[in-house]
Design a protein around this motif. Structure first.
Motif, short mmCIF file in Angstrom:
data_model
loop_
_atom_site.label_atom_id
_atom_site.label_comp_id
_atom_site.label_asym_id
_atom_site.label_seq_id
_atom_site.Cartn_x
_atom_site.Cartn_y
_atom_site.Cartn_z
N SER A 1 0.83 -1.21 0.00
CA SER A 1 0.00 0.00 0.00
C SER A 1 0.86 1.26 0.00
CB SER A 1 -0.93 0.02 1.22
OG SER A 1 -0.19 0.18 2.42
N GLY A 2 2.09 1.13 0.52
CA GLY A 2 3.00 2.27 0.52
C GLY A 2 3.88 2.33 -0.71
N GLY A 3 3.68 1.40 -1.65
CA GLY A 3 4.45 1.40 -2.88
C GLY A 3 5.91 1.03 -2.67
N THR A 4 6.21 0.23 -1.65
CA THR A 4 7.59 -0.16 -1.35
C THR A 4 8.16 -1.00 -2.48
OG1 THR A 4 7.05 -0.18 1.00
CG2 THR A 4 9.09 -1.28 0.33
N SER A 5 9.34 -0.65 -2.93
CA SER A 5 9.97 -1.36 -4.05
C SER A 5 10.64 -2.65 -3.60
CB SER A 5 11.01 -0.46 -4.73
OG SER A 5 12.12 -0.28 -3.87
N ILE A 6 10.80 -3.58 -4.53
CA ILE A 6 11.55 -4.80 -4.27
C ILE A 6 12.99 -4.46 -3.91
CG2 ILE A 6 12.38 -6.96 -5.28
CD1 ILE A 6 9.43 -7.01 -4.72
N ASP A 7 13.52 -3.42 -4.51
CA ASP A 7 14.89 -2.99 -4.22
C ASP A 7 15.02 -2.62 -2.74
OD1 ASP A 7 17.52 -2.46 -5.05
OD2 ASP A 7 17.10 -0.32 -5.14
N ASP A 8 14.03 -1.95 -2.19
CA ASP A 8 14.02 -1.59 -0.78
C ASP A 8 14.00 -2.85 0.09
OD1 ASP A 8 12.52 -1.09 1.83
OD2 ASP A 8 12.78 0.98 1.16
N TRP B 1 10.15 -15.22 -9.45
CA TRP B 1 11.12 -14.92 -10.50
C TRP B 1 11.72 -16.20 -11.06
CZ3 TRP B 1 16.24 -16.37 -10.06
CH2 TRP B 1 17.10 -15.93 -11.08
N ALA B 2 12.07 -17.14 -10.19
CA ALA B 2 12.71 -18.38 -10.62
C ALA B 2 11.78 -19.21 -11.49
CB ALA B 2 13.14 -19.20 -9.40
N ALA B 3 10.52 -19.30 -11.11
CA ALA B 3 9.56 -20.08 -11.90
C ALA B 3 9.41 -19.49 -13.30
CB ALA B 3 8.21 -20.13 -11.18
N ARG B 4 9.38 -18.15 -13.38
CA ARG B 4 9.22 -17.51 -14.69
C ARG B 4 10.46 -17.70 -15.56
NH1 ARG B 4 8.57 -12.88 -13.02
NH2 ARG B 4 10.58 -11.92 -13.48
N THR B 5 11.62 -17.42 -15.02
CA THR B 5 12.84 -17.51 -15.82
C THR B 5 13.18 -18.95 -16.19
OG1 THR B 5 14.20 -17.49 -13.81
CG2 THR B 5 13.81 -15.37 -14.91
N ALA B 6 12.88 -19.89 -15.29
CA ALA B 6 13.13 -21.29 -15.61
C ALA B 6 12.22 -21.73 -16.75
CB ALA B 6 12.90 -22.17 -14.39
N GLY B 7 10.97 -21.28 -16.72
CA GLY B 7 10.04 -21.63 -17.78
C GLY B 7 10.42 -21.03 -19.12
N GLU C 1 15.68 -7.75 -13.06
CA GLU C 1 14.37 -7.78 -13.71
C GLU C 1 13.26 -7.15 -12.90
OE1 GLU C 1 13.12 -11.35 -15.58
OE2 GLU C 1 15.14 -12.12 -15.83
N ILE C 2 13.37 -7.17 -11.58
CA ILE C 2 12.23 -6.72 -10.77
C ILE C 2 12.58 -5.61 -9.80
CG2 ILE C 2 11.13 -8.98 -10.97
CD1 ILE C 2 11.95 -9.53 -8.07
N ARG C 3 13.72 -4.96 -9.97
CA ARG C 3 14.16 -3.94 -9.03
C ARG C 3 13.11 -2.86 -8.80
NH1 ARG C 3 19.11 -2.45 -7.40
NH2 ARG C 3 20.11 -3.75 -8.99
N ASP C 4 12.45 -2.42 -9.85
CA ASP C 4 11.49 -1.32 -9.75
C ASP C 4 10.08 -1.78 -9.45
OD1 ASP C 4 13.49 0.55 -10.27
OD2 ASP C 4 13.24 0.35 -12.44
N HIS C 5 9.88 -3.07 -9.34
CA HIS C 5 8.56 -3.58 -8.98
C HIS C 5 8.28 -3.27 -7.51
CE1 HIS C 5 8.35 -6.80 -12.41
NE2 HIS C 5 8.82 -5.65 -12.82
#
Length: 266
Positions: free
Chosen positions: A101-108, A192-198, A248-252
């Motif tokens: 809800s606070g828009g916290t990034s994966i990078d954080d 991430w692993a499931a997607r990249t492995a696929g 791949e997901i830093r900004d998510h």
């Protein structure tokens, strides 16, 4: 500021409502272990008689406990309230919703994990019960070794190693707080692993072997009781392995849904 009588002006204290008092009493019974997980609470009319109140007050108290995740209220003729002891995965889900809800990034999130997981590794190396942790981590390590080449299986096992260090750090409160962050990061890394492995883009066998090598060094430092080495290797390893995912997901943003339905219980 004082009144003419010399007494300090104070806001009137709010009197707790009846439903709050009942919820407090039942909550204490659950948290103390007097009521166990899965126990059924008495019927509402019996609770009303026990506390000497009306059933609406009982219903309000149960609603409060249900909103806290401490009971599940089943409606209908065969319904009733069933005790649910607090669980760490519920804390993880609630934290994920707050962060999302606070828009916290994966990078954080990744940066936070990289800061606190090495502390857990150091504490694990100092734990009086580290032999039990070492035995568990060796089993996880062996399972991960057998999964090299299978990215979809390797990452969950590799994350079990990290989760095990946090759970086995020997400090219950630290384990809970860091475990919440660890669960969130693990959930996103597994996704991430499931997607990249696929898509055939997962890490190479050599990269997986490098992960296992770092795990072995951390494991040895914990077994030796070497706090500083355990923390330093953990810090370097966590930061290095996060880089691939963050590409791949830093900004998510953190997503509560990444944790899946495991937090719920009927």
């Amino acid at each position: 500021m004082t009144s003419r009588s010399g007494t300090a002006n104070r806001l009137p204290l709010r009197q707790p409502r009846i439903a709050e008092l009942i919820a407090n009493d039942l909550r204490s019974s659950i948290l103390s272990g007097e009521l166990s997980d899965g126990d059924s609470l008495p019927k509402q009319e019996d609770l009303a008689a026990r506390f000497g109140v009306s059933q609406p007050s009982i219903r309000e108290a149960l609603f409060t406990l249900e909103s806290e995740g401490l009971v599940v209220v089943r409606r209908g003729a065969r319904g009733g309230a069933v005790v649910r002891r607090p669980r760490s995965d519920v804390a993880a889900f609630m934290s994920a919703m707050v962060l999302q809800s606070g828009g916290t990034s994966i990078d954080d999130l990744a940066a936070s994990v990289a800061l606190v997981e090495p502390l857990c590794a150091a504490e694990a190396a100092s734990s009086a019960d580290r032999a039990t942790l070492v035995a568990h981590l060796r089993q996880v390590q062996q399972a991960a070794e057998a999964a090299v080449g299978d990215g979809a299986s390797f990452t969950p096992l590799a994350r079990q190693f990290h989760d095990g260090i946090v759970r086995g750090c020997g400090l219950q409160s630290l384990s809970l707080v860091v475990g919440v962050l660890e669960s969130l990061w693990s959930a996103h890394e597994r996704r991430w692993a499931a997607r990249t492995a696929g898509e055939g883009r997962y890490a190479t066998d050599a990269e997986m072997e490098a992960v296992l090598h770092a795990h072995a060094k951390i494991l040895q430092a914990i077994e030796d009781g070497d706090r500083d080495t355990a923390a330093e290797i953990s810090r370097r390893h966590v930061q290095a392995t996060q880089l691939r995912v963050l590409e791949e997901i830093r900004d998510h943003t953190v997503e509560a849904s990444a944790l899946g339905p495991r937090w719920t219980r009927s």
